[in-house]
Design a protein around this motif. Structure first.
Motif, short mmCIF file in Angstrom:
data_model
loop_
_atom_site.label_atom_id
_atom_site.label_comp_id
_atom_site.label_asym_id
_atom_site.label_seq_id
_atom_site.Cartn_x
_atom_site.Cartn_y
_atom_site.Cartn_z
N GLU B 147 0.81 -1.22 0.00
CA GLU B 147 0.00 0.00 0.00
C GLU B 147 0.85 1.27 0.00
O GLU B 147 0.32 2.37 -0.07
N GLY B 150 2.24 5.41 4.79
CA GLY B 150 2.91 6.64 5.23
C GLY B 150 2.89 6.73 6.75
O GLY B 150 3.23 5.76 7.43
N ASP B 343 -8.25 9.80 3.11
CA ASP B 343 -6.86 10.25 3.32
C ASP B 343 -6.43 11.11 2.14
O ASP B 343 -5.45 10.82 1.48
N SER B 416 -6.01 9.77 -2.65
CA SER B 416 -5.46 8.93 -1.58
C SER B 416 -3.97 9.17 -1.42
O SER B 416 -3.22 9.07 -2.39
N GLY B 417 -3.56 9.47 -0.20
CA GLY B 417 -2.14 9.67 0.07
C GLY B 417 -1.53 8.50 0.80
O GLY B 417 -0.31 8.35 0.83
N GLU B 418 -2.38 7.66 1.41
CA GLU B 418 -1.83 6.58 2.24
C GLU B 418 -2.57 5.25 2.09
O GLU B 418 -1.96 4.20 2.17
N HIS B 419 -3.89 5.30 1.93
CA HIS B 419 -4.68 4.06 2.07
C HIS B 419 -4.82 3.27 0.78
O HIS B 419 -5.21 2.11 0.81
N GLY B 420 -4.53 3.91 -0.35
CA GLY B 420 -4.71 3.22 -1.62
C GLY B 420 -6.16 3.29 -2.10
O GLY B 420 -7.02 3.93 -1.49
N ILE B 421 -6.42 2.59 -3.21
CA ILE B 421 -7.72 2.65 -3.86
C ILE B 421 -8.58 1.44 -3.49
O ILE B 421 -9.77 1.57 -3.18
#
Lengths: 462, 462
Positions: B147, B150, B343, B416-421
């Motif tokens: 993922e 972060g 996120d 999304s910066g951290e969790h993914g799609i």
């Protein structure tokens, strides 16, 4: 086979007559890079902007003409050489710094901004773009991205990869894609940005780059230490790391290289008798921390048996210490104008084994192989020198090259840390990568370039 | 459709009877992750080692059974949910730290090492693995890699991506590939390593990871500042950056979130009247530099109009400051058990516009949306709270979600910066990526997984 006139007319309509060249001078100039083993293209095109690049790409696809993108032409592995002729796409007109965003620590640039120019522009406002390939006054950001350029600062700051946030790129079918963006964190879909970094212009033509900047370290301290053996110098590197210091530069220069510089500059004291290795260390940051880290470096070098230690007291002394490193490439030319300049890399603890291997190669093949490089990364430039016209030495040099690469792979290293594969090292790829991995890379190449028209003959053995 | 017995027999022969489960409890447990919207698999398999993974992959290919890899199961977007049934490949038995190499600053781990456990192991010897997702006591390195996790430290230290040097991975056809290696610099062929990082288990199953470590910063200083508006707090963030400080943490908590924590902990003073935003700052490094940087942060916050400033004098006070941040997720549960935990990320200078958007969404859709996050990265967790059973509020929440994503993209951010799609956000992918880029990503997917059997139904809109 001459290019069809319809194709050439299309190019002229796309980018304007003066930016399509087929004269002998252009075909000569744009056929070679720093590898010095060129092949002329059939036409050179200088587009301005992604739309023009896209039109040119579509024309190449339609007429099945190979296309080779070109930045500063400073590569060492022939990445921008049109080995199968066709079209060289020089990005020289796309050389603008579009934006420096101080609040968001971002720069937006076109591909042909000279790396050193960008550094000067951001340093003026207290920011910093760390990647510093030796060619930084001529090489360009687009080429640095295509090759994932490194440099002395990579140990502390990372290579070009760590500074690329997003790209605009044109695919062989003419599609313009945008990858990544102006944010440091981005996990939306696959990370095509970092797939394109280091892909040597074989997947797409990069037309715009979003770079991350960092604050400029206000203070540097530069040290020089000499050692009676490579093993001692490597132990000093390990001691520095065990002292929990990450220097901004940690350069190792071997005795043969020092000797060449001493002769070139005619300064005997640069290579005192008994010196097998010199370490150049630089720490940077806030003043107090630099003081502390410099002291730790000195202690580490002493503990490893340094024969001489010097710490620069001012900028003049700092430049004097760096001078030896900077003059190395020129100094080696006094040994011979031809060198196989290899940028192998091993886990840094194994640098002594790498140098033992180089010693064996010198002896077994009767070769001069001055070596130096970025000890923090384990990235050593091994220069196999060849006398022009000496066919036997050339053959021995090629044998030594193969044994060097085999040895590096056996040490869990890589055959290239900075220069890429291009066509110069393509035949050695299977030494490092197994068949399944190479097959996968070829499928990735086909996902971008199913017709194989973009920078053909590179990376993969033919 | 029941799985063929030949397939199940093959699995049992490959990994051993006890590691192939089809009981209801297993199908229930392994069908969901932190998204809480699961789908049961048909079988759960726990292999030990890349060879076993390869055998299982080949069986899945032969019998055309979808395969979904699973690490800690802590993802927020359903990345490990087998939305089309099939086989869940749990890597839980592959949880060993294989090597910590102090000289080369490298760790070699299996995928299911708990992130916090690795951190503890390396910190014991003065080293540091910076990525710190909130779930670090349960999430695992393999999932973090899949993922590209972060965390608060990403602004200074980067995300998981910056620490992955190499991978061993198994392709859907059963091929075991090795990417990257034990060296920091490596430009041999395409950078498949960083293509796999963040690919959400859709390209290959990661079976071994080579991680880069850095020296552990010996000293931390932690600060808290409160502000009368989000704009003031964001200005403080910009002032900190203009003062050329890169804090190890720069967390922003809005008034609604503070209010929730104050109620949850029953400490009224945590959310004093008039406080619209709290900043939690932490600087780290050598003692003197930390002293200097903390002073600059305090000045920056004061200049931006902080209403209150606190600097931790000891570890107890540091923990007290961090407590508010750590209790946030629990505190939000007192508002409602259901939250759409987004996120989003914007260039940090645009955080005020992001919060203005959130204010509009609160008003227009009559929703509670406490927000907080990593201000240094512009990465804000926007929590749209929904009352269980309130269908109308659920509908409004979904509308607000779409408008949030549209607004973030308009601000040049990412959804999304951290969790993914995963599958939770797949339908929103075209908001951010254009058709040409999505088509290219699908071709890359096909290069790895031509049959589409690996973690199907993720990332791309169906």
């Amino acid at each position: 086979m001459p290019l069809p006139s319809e194709f050439l007319d299309g190019l002229r309509a796309a980018v304007g007559d003066p930016h399509v060249r087929t004269d002998a001078a252009a075909l000569d100039t744009y056929g070679a890079d720093a590898l010095k083993r060129g092949h002329p293209p059939d036409v050179v095109v200088m587009p301005d902007g992604a739309d023009q690049v896209s039109t040119v790409m579509k024309l190449c696809a339609r007429f099945r003409v190979p296309l080779v993108p070109r930045g500063g032409g400073t590569g060492y592995t022939g990445g921008s050489v049109p080995v199968r002729g066709g079209l060289v796409l020089s990005l020289e007109r796309m050389n603008r710094i579009l934006e420096i965003d101080e609040d968001n620590l971002i720069a937006l640039v076109e591909p042909n901004v000279v790396t050193g120019d960008l550094q000067a522009a951001v340093e003026k406002i207290g920011l910093f773009y760390p990647p510093d390939p030796a060619s930084l006054d001529r090489s360009v950001i687009g080429g640095n991205v295509a090759e994932c350029a490194g440099g002395p600062r990579a140990f502390k700051y990372g290579t070009t990869k760590q500074y690329v946030l997003g790209l605009q790129a044109v695919l062989p079918n003419g599609d313009i894609v945008e990858t990544g963006g102006k944010v440091v964190k981005n996990v939306v879909g696959y990370d095509l940005t970092h797939l394109l970094v280091g892909s040597e212009g074989t997947l797409a033509v990069i037309t715009r780059i979003i770079l991350r900047l960092v604050p400029r370290p206000p203070v540097q301290s530069t040290l020089r230490a000499t050692f009676a053996s490579i093993a001692d110098a490597t132990r000093a590197v390990c001691e520095v790391i065990r002292a929990r210091v990450v220097p901004a530069a940690l350069e190792l220069i071997d005795g043969d290289s020092l000797e060449a510089v001493a002769r070139y500059l005619n300064v005997r004291s640069l290579a005192p008798a008994g010196t097998a290795a010199l370490l150049l260390l630089e720490v940077d940051g806030l003043a107090d921390a630099v003081e502390e880290e410099a002291a730790r470096c000195l202690r580490a070098c002493r503990a490893a048996g340094a024969t001489d230690l010097l710490r620069a007291r001012d900028d003049a002394e700092r430049q004097e210490i760096w001078r030896v490193r900077r003059e190395l490439s020129f100094a080696l030319r006094t040994i011979s104008p031809i060198k196989f300049n290899h940028d192998v890399v091993v886990p840094k603890g194994r640098i002594p084994q790498l140098f033992e291997l180089v010693e064996r190669l010198k002896r077994d093949y009767r070769l001069r192989i001055p070596s130096f490089g970025h000890a923090g990364d384990g990235n050593i430039h091994v220069n196999i020198m060849v006398t022009p016209g000496d066919e036997d030495e050339m053959r021995r040099a090629h044998e030594a090259e193969r044994r060097l690469f085999e040895g590096v792979v056996a040490l869990e290293g890589a055959i290239s840390g900075e220069h890429g594969i291009g066509f110069a090292k393509a035949k050695y790829l299977p030494l490092e990568l197994d068949a399944a991995t190479i097959a996968l890379m070829k499928r990735v190449k086909a996902a971008f370039d199913p017709e194989g028209l973009l920078n053909p003959g590179k990376i993969f053995p033919q």
